[in-house]
Motif scaffolding. Structure first.
Motif, PDB file in Angstrom:
ATOM      1  N   TRP A 392     -12.571 -19.513  12.139  1.00 38.07           N
ATOM      2  CA  TRP A 392     -12.264 -20.625  11.249  1.00 38.07           C
ATOM      3  C   TRP A 392     -11.001 -21.345  11.713  1.00 38.07           C
ATOM      4  O   TRP A 392     -10.207 -20.809  12.480  1.00 38.07           O
ATOM      5  CB  TRP A 392     -12.036 -20.113   9.819  1.00 38.07           C
ATOM      6  CG  TRP A 392     -13.187 -19.331   9.250  1.00 38.07           C
ATOM      7  CD1 TRP A 392     -13.588 -18.072   9.606  1.00 38.07           C
ATOM      8  CD2 TRP A 392     -14.084 -19.758   8.230  1.00 38.07           C
ATOM      9  NE1 TRP A 392     -14.679 -17.683   8.875  1.00 38.07           N
ATOM     10  CE2 TRP A 392     -15.012 -18.701   8.010  1.00 38.07           C
ATOM     11  CE3 TRP A 392     -14.204 -20.915   7.471  1.00 38.07           C
ATOM     12  CZ2 TRP A 392     -16.029 -18.784   7.072  1.00 38.07           C
ATOM     13  CZ3 TRP A 392     -15.219 -20.999   6.523  1.00 38.07           C
ATOM     14  CH2 TRP A 392     -16.125 -19.948   6.333  1.00 38.07           C
ATOM     15  N   VAL A 393     -10.825 -22.560  11.192  1.00 37.00           N
ATOM     16  CA  VAL A 393      -9.562 -23.281  11.342  1.00 37.00           C
ATOM     17  C   VAL A 393      -9.042 -23.617   9.953  1.00 37.00           C
ATOM     18  O   VAL A 393      -9.776 -24.183   9.127  1.00 37.00           O
ATOM     19  CB  VAL A 393      -9.727 -24.566  12.183  1.00 37.00           C
ATOM     20  CG1 VAL A 393      -8.474 -25.439  12.089  1.00 37.00           C
ATOM     21  CG2 VAL A 393      -9.999 -24.216  13.643  1.00 37.00           C
ATOM     22  N   PHE A 394      -7.785 -23.233   9.710  1.00 39.43           N
ATOM     23  CA  PHE A 394      -7.124 -23.574   8.450  1.00 39.43           C
ATOM     24  C   PHE A 394      -6.420 -24.905   8.651  1.00 39.43           C
ATOM     25  O   PHE A 394      -5.467 -25.017   9.415  1.00 39.43           O
ATOM     26  CB  PHE A 394      -6.122 -22.486   8.064  1.00 39.43           C
ATOM     27  CG  PHE A 394      -5.413 -22.752   6.762  1.00 39.43           C
ATOM     28  CD1 PHE A 394      -6.049 -22.524   5.552  1.00 39.43           C
ATOM     29  CD2 PHE A 394      -4.112 -23.227   6.748  1.00 39.43           C
ATOM     30  CE1 PHE A 394      -5.399 -22.766   4.343  1.00 39.43           C
ATOM     31  CE2 PHE A 394      -3.451 -23.472   5.556  1.00 39.43           C
ATOM     32  CZ  PHE A 394      -4.101 -23.242   4.351  1.00 39.43           C
ATOM     33  N   ASP A 395      -6.915 -25.929   7.963  1.00 32.67           N
ATOM     34  CA  ASP A 395      -6.469 -27.302   8.183  1.00 32.67           C
ATOM     35  C   ASP A 395      -6.089 -27.929   6.848  1.00 32.67           C
ATOM     36  O   ASP A 395      -6.958 -28.238   6.028  1.00 32.67           O
ATOM     37  CB  ASP A 395      -7.597 -28.099   8.848  1.00 32.67           C
ATOM     38  CG  ASP A 395      -7.189 -29.520   9.214  1.00 32.67           C
ATOM     39  OD1 ASP A 395      -6.105 -29.954   8.807  1.00 32.67           O
ATOM     40  OD2 ASP A 395      -7.966 -30.195   9.918  1.00 32.67           O
ATOM     41  N   GLY A 396      -4.783 -28.083   6.634  1.00 37.86           N
ATOM     42  CA  GLY A 396      -4.308 -28.769   5.437  1.00 37.86           C
ATOM     43  C   GLY A 396      -4.764 -28.136   4.145  1.00 37.86           C
ATOM     44  O   GLY A 396      -5.092 -28.836   3.181  1.00 37.86           O
ATOM     45  N   GLY A 397      -4.796 -26.816   4.107  1.00 36.09           N
ATOM     46  CA  GLY A 397      -5.180 -26.108   2.894  1.00 36.09           C
ATOM     47  C   GLY A 397      -6.657 -25.797   2.798  1.00 36.09           C
ATOM     48  O   GLY A 397      -7.101 -25.159   1.840  1.00 36.09           O
ATOM     49  N   VAL A 398      -7.438 -26.235   3.799  1.00 34.19           N
ATOM     50  CA  VAL A 398      -8.887 -26.022   3.785  1.00 34.19           C
ATOM     51  C   VAL A 398      -9.287 -25.170   4.982  1.00 34.19           C
ATOM     52  O   VAL A 398      -8.830 -25.399   6.106  1.00 34.19           O
ATOM     53  CB  VAL A 398      -9.641 -27.368   3.829  1.00 34.19           C
ATOM     54  CG1 VAL A 398     -11.143 -27.142   3.862  1.00 34.19           C
ATOM     55  CG2 VAL A 398      -9.248 -28.238   2.647  1.00 34.19           C
ATOM     56  N   LEU A 399     -10.146 -24.182   4.750  1.00 33.11           N
ATOM     57  CA  LEU A 399     -10.695 -23.372   5.829  1.00 33.11           C
ATOM     58  C   LEU A 399     -12.023 -23.971   6.281  1.00 33.11           C
ATOM     59  O   LEU A 399     -12.932 -24.184   5.468  1.00 33.11           O
ATOM     60  CB  LEU A 399     -10.900 -21.931   5.371  1.00 33.11           C
ATOM     61  CG  LEU A 399      -9.667 -21.028   5.433  1.00 33.11           C
ATOM     62  CD1 LEU A 399      -9.887 -19.760   4.630  1.00 33.11           C
ATOM     63  CD2 LEU A 399      -9.329 -20.675   6.888  1.00 33.11           C
ATOM     64  N   ILE A 400     -12.114 -24.254   7.584  1.00 31.52           N
ATOM     65  CA  ILE A 400     -13.309 -24.872   8.160  1.00 31.52           C
ATOM     66  C   ILE A 400     -13.899 -23.910   9.182  1.00 31.52           C
ATOM     67  O   ILE A 400     -13.221 -23.502  10.132  1.00 31.52           O
ATOM     68  CB  ILE A 400     -12.960 -26.214   8.819  1.00 31.52           C
ATOM     69  CG1 ILE A 400     -12.409 -27.183   7.763  1.00 31.52           C
ATOM     70  CG2 ILE A 400     -14.173 -26.810   9.527  1.00 31.52           C
ATOM     71  CD1 ILE A 400     -11.808 -28.442   8.333  1.00 31.52           C
ATOM     72  N   ASN A 401     -15.153 -23.546   8.990  1.00 36.20           N
ATOM     73  CA  ASN A 401     -15.811 -22.619   9.907  1.00 36.20           C
ATOM     74  C   ASN A 401     -16.193 -23.339  11.197  1.00 36.20           C
ATOM     75  O   ASN A 401     -16.810 -24.403  11.171  1.00 36.20           O
ATOM     76  CB  ASN A 401     -17.060 -22.025   9.260  1.00 36.20           C
ATOM     77  CG  ASN A 401     -17.736 -21.004  10.153  1.00 36.20           C
ATOM     78  OD1 ASN A 401     -18.833 -21.214  10.642  1.00 36.20           O
ATOM     79  ND2 ASN A 401     -17.059 -19.891  10.395  1.00 36.20           N
ATOM     80  N   ILE A 402     -15.803 -22.758  12.344  1.00 34.48           N
ATOM     81  CA  ILE A 402     -16.154 -23.371  13.626  1.00 34.48           C
ATOM     82  C   ILE A 402     -17.169 -22.536  14.397  1.00 34.48           C
ATOM     83  O   ILE A 402     -17.768 -23.032  15.353  1.00 34.48           O
ATOM     84  CB  ILE A 402     -14.905 -23.632  14.493  1.00 34.48           C
ATOM     85  CG1 ILE A 402     -14.175 -22.331  14.834  1.00 34.48           C
ATOM     86  CG2 ILE A 402     -13.974 -24.616  13.804  1.00 34.48           C
ATOM     87  CD1 ILE A 402     -13.080 -22.488  15.881  1.00 34.48           C
ATOM     88  N   HIS A 403     -17.358 -21.268  13.988  1.00 32.59           N
ATOM     89  CA  HIS A 403     -18.382 -20.444  14.635  1.00 32.59           C
ATOM     90  C   HIS A 403     -18.697 -19.255  13.735  1.00 32.59           C
ATOM     91  O   HIS A 403     -17.798 -18.690  13.109  1.00 32.59           O
ATOM     92  CB  HIS A 403     -17.913 -19.951  16.005  1.00 32.59           C
ATOM     93  CG  HIS A 403     -19.036 -19.623  16.940  1.00 32.59           C
ATOM     94  ND1 HIS A 403     -19.803 -18.490  16.814  1.00 32.59           N
ATOM     95  CD2 HIS A 403     -19.535 -20.296  18.011  1.00 32.59           C
ATOM     96  CE1 HIS A 403     -20.713 -18.470  17.771  1.00 32.59           C
ATOM     97  NE2 HIS A 403     -20.580 -19.560  18.512  1.00 32.59           N
TER      98      HIS A 403
END
Length: 501
Positions: A392-403
């Motif tokens: 995941w990437v933690f971006d500005g308070g949001v976790l975004i799954n990348i794989h």
């Protein structure tokens, strides 16, 4: 955009801030026009001293020496206007300087003013290393040292009393030179002010070096320019991390040697300084208080998590629990780094040293952490894995799954020099990849899994390369610009750290 880090709050070597090699050139925006200053080949003798000529395309010339006596001005002239030669050179800064240093000189200057005549003038100069300052110019954002020099001259030409005052302010960045200047010239005819901001230069910072250990063979620094390995210790460090802990613009190396405590190595001096008798269990470097020098986040097993400030020699406890993982990055874009941490059984957090606040970002423990500005928005994000839940990437308070798969290794670096960091990823049994966060594309760079990785600009071209180890196949550097892997050693490195030592 070019960013040059590393101003100096402690003693710094001023020659690093005033490049003076023949052919060095800087183009400034001066009053809406482009003016290029070039260091001419050879030297010009002034009062028996060989000086380097800095010649401007606008006719402005200065003769400097940059040597063991510091940065000294011997002559200054403006074609068609004046020429001024000092019998005792004006010292801008000593060879080693600190913020707050003041240098004074007194002597006689031979001054010729076109159309007015010549005369011998008594001069007094006061140069002050005023402050560290981050400034923005056309070429980019630079950490600089601001130096002000005031020169007063009194004398007469053709029986006419003449008083002249010159105030010169230079903002200098390490390995770049003057990135901004201002000059005020006051004479009987009036006051003239001029200033210039750096637009371009052919002066480039030196490349990063690779610190590494080989099991049973000690700790080394590898220079990709020369292909040379230099042994710095016969013992193999158990931990390595690079950071500019003394604010001299060059990275030092924090190390832990099993059973021998925690140390900082300065490659400029070759000195190891012990900062704690206990071995560190985890290390991370970052500028947590925004003072221009890095601090060291460190975990001592069963003794909690700390931040060490090399300026003061003080360890500050930030938590009684031992963090299992640490990664430094400026996640809120306030200019100071924060610290991403994982505490076993207690989840993943961000610590702000300025406020002393720990903020929970996930209840699960992180398996890996890597910080970088993946979307080029000025704030760092961090890549993170959670066991069995993917990457995941933690971006500005949001976790975004990348794989959906858990990465086995994560390293951030700007491998294509586009201003945003990419993510080097190794997936167990699925090879080694580079992930572009903007666009969401994974590019395979090798079918084998990397066992160790670190990013650094090892060839000094402005984009980072990736040092990596393939188990049983040695140590390599991957250049994303060319897509080539170059073997630098047949042995597998055990640890990496990259920095401008």
């Amino acid at each position: 955009m070019l960013a040059c880090a590393g101003t100096a709050s402690a003693g710094f070597i001023t020659a690093d801030y005033f490049p003076a090699e023949s052919g060095d050139a800087w183009t400034y925006v001066v009053g809406g026009l482009f003016v290029t200053t070039t260091v001419l080949p050879g030297t010009t003798n002034i009062n028996g001293i060989p000086t380097k000529v800095f010649q401007g395309s606008d006719g402005f010339e200065q003769n400097y020496t940059v040597d063991a006596y510091g940065v000294r001005l011997h002559r200054q002239s403006q074609f068609g206007d004046y020429e001024m030669t000092f019998d005792t050179p004006i010292v801008f800064v000593n060879a080693v300087a600190e913020i707050g240093d003041v240098e004074t000189e007194n002597g006689v200057a031979s001054l010729t003013i076109v159309g007015a005549g010549s005369g011998a003038f008594v001069f007094n100069s006061i140069s002050t290393v005023e402050a560290m300052e981050t400034i923005s110019v056309d070429l980019g954002i630079f950490d600089t040292v601001r130096v002000q020099t005031i020169v007063t001259l009194s004398g007469s030409i053709n029986g006419q009393s003449v008083d002249v005052t010159i105030t010169l302010v230079n903002w200098v960045a390490r390995d770049v030179g003057v990135v901004r200047w201002e000059e005020t010239f006051t004479a009987p005819g009036g006051t003239v002010f001029a200033s210039g901001d750096l637009f371009s230069t052919n002066v480039t910072p030196p490349p990063d070096a690779l610190a590494l250990t080989f099991t049973g063979f000690g700790t080394w620094i590898y220079d990709d320019d020369t292909g040379m390995f230099t042994n710095i210790h016969t013992g193999g460090a158990a931990l390595l991390v690079a950071g500019d802990f003394d604010g001299d613009g060059r990275d030092e190396l924090a190390l832990s040697f099993t059973g021998f405590g925690t140390w900082i190595y300065d490659d400029d001096t070759g000195i190891f300084a012990n900062i704690h008798t206990a071995d560190a269990a985890v290390l991370a470097a970052g500028d947590f208080d925004n003072d221009g020098t890095d601090e060291l986040a460190v975990v001592f097993a069963a003794f909690g998590t700390w931040i060490y400030d090399d300026d003061t020699g003080i360890f500050a406890n930030i938590h009684t629990a031992d963090a299992a993982l640490l990664a430094a990055g400026d996640f809120d874009n306030d200019g100071a780094d924060e610290l991403a941490l994982s505490f076993t059984g207690f989840g993943t957090w961000i610590y702000d040293h300025g406020t002393g606040i720990l903020t929970n970002v996930h209840t699960d423990d992180a398996g890996l952490l890597a910080a970088g500005d993946f979307d080029n928005d000025g704030a760092d994000e961090f890549a993170v894995t959670f066991a069995g839940a993917g990457t995941w990437v933690f971006d500005g308070g949001v976790l975004i799954n990348i794989h959906s798969a858990d990465a086995a290794l994560l390293v951030a670096g700007d491998f294509d020099n586009d201003g945003s960091d990419e993510l080097a990823v190794s997936f167990t049994a699925f090879g080694t990849w580079i992930f572009e966060y903007v666009g969401g594309v994974f590019a395979n760079i090798h079918t084998a899994d990397a066992a160790l990785m670190v990013a650094g600009d090892f060839d000094g071209d402005g984009s980072e390369e990736l040092a990596l180890v393939f188990t049983g196949f040695g140590t390599w550097i991957y250049d994303d610009d060319t897509g080539t892997l170059a073997n630098i050693h047949t042995a597998d490195a055990a640890l990496f750290a990259a920095g401008r030592f």
